[in-house]
Design a protein around this motif. Sequence first.
Motif, short mmCIF file in Angstrom:
data_model
loop_
_atom_site.label_atom_id
_atom_site.label_comp_id
_atom_site.label_asym_id
_atom_site.label_seq_id
_atom_site.Cartn_x
_atom_site.Cartn_y
_atom_site.Cartn_z
N TYR A 145 34.63 46.19 41.96
CA TYR A 145 33.58 45.72 41.06
C TYR A 145 33.47 46.63 39.83
O TYR A 145 33.26 46.17 38.71
N LEU B 90 31.51 36.68 46.72
CA LEU B 90 31.02 37.99 46.26
C LEU B 90 30.05 37.72 45.12
O LEU B 90 30.45 37.25 44.06
N SER C 241 26.92 39.26 38.25
CA SER C 241 26.31 39.18 39.59
C SER C 241 25.49 37.90 39.67
O SER C 241 24.28 37.91 39.41
N SER D 240 35.71 34.49 47.98
CA SER D 240 35.48 35.90 47.69
C SER D 240 35.19 36.10 46.20
O SER D 240 34.24 35.52 45.68
N ALA D 241 36.00 36.90 45.48
CA ALA D 241 35.77 37.06 44.05
C ALA D 241 35.97 35.74 43.32
O ALA D 241 35.34 35.49 42.28
N VAL E 140 34.82 47.35 47.73
CA VAL E 140 33.99 46.49 46.88
C VAL E 140 33.49 47.28 45.68
O VAL E 140 33.52 46.79 44.53
N LEU F 57 29.99 40.73 53.00
CA LEU F 57 29.39 39.84 52.01
C LEU F 57 28.54 38.74 52.66
O LEU F 57 28.01 37.88 51.96
N HIS G 125 35.90 37.88 56.89
CA HIS G 125 36.27 37.70 55.49
C HIS G 125 37.77 37.45 55.36
O HIS G 125 38.58 38.10 56.01
N ASN H 241 32.79 34.15 43.34
CA ASN H 241 31.96 34.68 42.25
C ASN H 241 32.24 33.91 40.97
O ASN H 241 31.30 33.43 40.30
N GLY I 16 38.92 40.38 44.88
CA GLY I 16 38.16 41.47 44.28
C GLY I 16 38.38 41.61 42.79
O GLY I 16 38.23 42.71 42.24
#
Length: 429
Positions: A269, A236, A348, A205-206, A265, A371, A399, A209, A133
């Motif tokens: 974020y 993510l 994003s 996950s993050a 989340v 997600l 997850h 991203n 995250g």
Amino acid sequence: MMLKAEKEPSKRRQLIGILIIGLVLLTTGYCLYKPLPEGFTITKWDRVVMHVVEPALRVAYYYPSRMFSKASDMIFWTRGTLNVLTKTLGIFTTNNQLEIKWHNWNGTPVKSYRPLDNRTTTDGAVIFIHGGGFALGNVDMYDSLIGRLTVEMKTLFISIEYRLSPETVFPGGIMDCEAAIDHFFKYGPRQFGVNTSKIVIMGDSAGGNLATVITQRRAARQASPKLAGQVLIYPLLQMADMQSISYRYFRSRLQGYALVDPESVAYYYMFYAGIDMDEKAYLVPSVTSNGHIPRRLRPQVQKMLSHKSVIESVHNYRNHSVSEISAVEWSVEAQELLEPFLANPDFSPLMRDDLSNLPPTMVITCEFDILRDEGLIYAHRLKTSGVLTKAIHYENGFHAMLNFHSELDEATKAVNDIEQWTLETIARA
């Protein structure tokens, strides 16, 4: 005779103590017991493991983190607790087959993993970016997983220790990763003997991203050498729609489990965006109900999520009931604070319009993951953009399950799939 008489009460007291302890444990277990949803892992062993692990996680970090009045304290508690807990998970016993070293590349710490005496079978490498995250996790937490991948793939792995929020906000983590990657592309051939045309980037996950963003940015500026591929593990990818069917299923069926939840989340974020959530925690209900989307961005968001209807018609949680879309709590303040980020593909990455120039991609999604839908949508968009895409959806997965790669059959299956695809991609490059 007196000694015998004294021993009997002592034994009774011991027996009573054991019974009391047993009763307390049974009562605690009863209070913590939550039946796992149908299909949440599939083998009997996996379900037994998760019936033990999930309540333990609730007690260790989930319940305590909800007791803090400040969101930052919640993050710091969770960060510290998970750092300790992960040392007991994913035990991998062949680290004596590895050469592991720390480096500092352009100011960013990284850890390299390779088989002893450089007994690799490929001249490629994998760059790994951990999840959490943007606020949790570190390279050491993933030692077991990366060690296993290195040994079984006989391939060099590089794991990046980027800075975390709330101490370092967007785009600090991206800058850290890109600085390290630039160094690796420049000096990797000489230091490790790798072919820089055979580099795969991977993240969960993050971290997924960040891997997605870095891949998109390199493609957009036509950076050379090109990445050979990307592996996105339950990534993510957006915060514009937090009422997709996977989010709504969580509210219907998974609320209260120690799994990634909508509120977390939103907090993570928004911290990553540089918003002081110690002061702005009251905005979370607006964000989780989609009241944070400015009017001018709504057409763009709808366009990028246009495949959502296809996803929701196919992936419907075995026809289990899912809560309806909740009432939107509109917030002008949340809209103003988040407007610079919601459609920014560096924040994003699902919002990037042109995906046509990206390298071969593997997207991992799991059924029991909020997600889930954004990963499925991104894989669908990649395919329709002509990108060679391998999408694997684990109907019994959840997850962060790869953190249990030594304990769960479902996670082992995912590890094997990732290894096979990555080695094939390196060989093709």
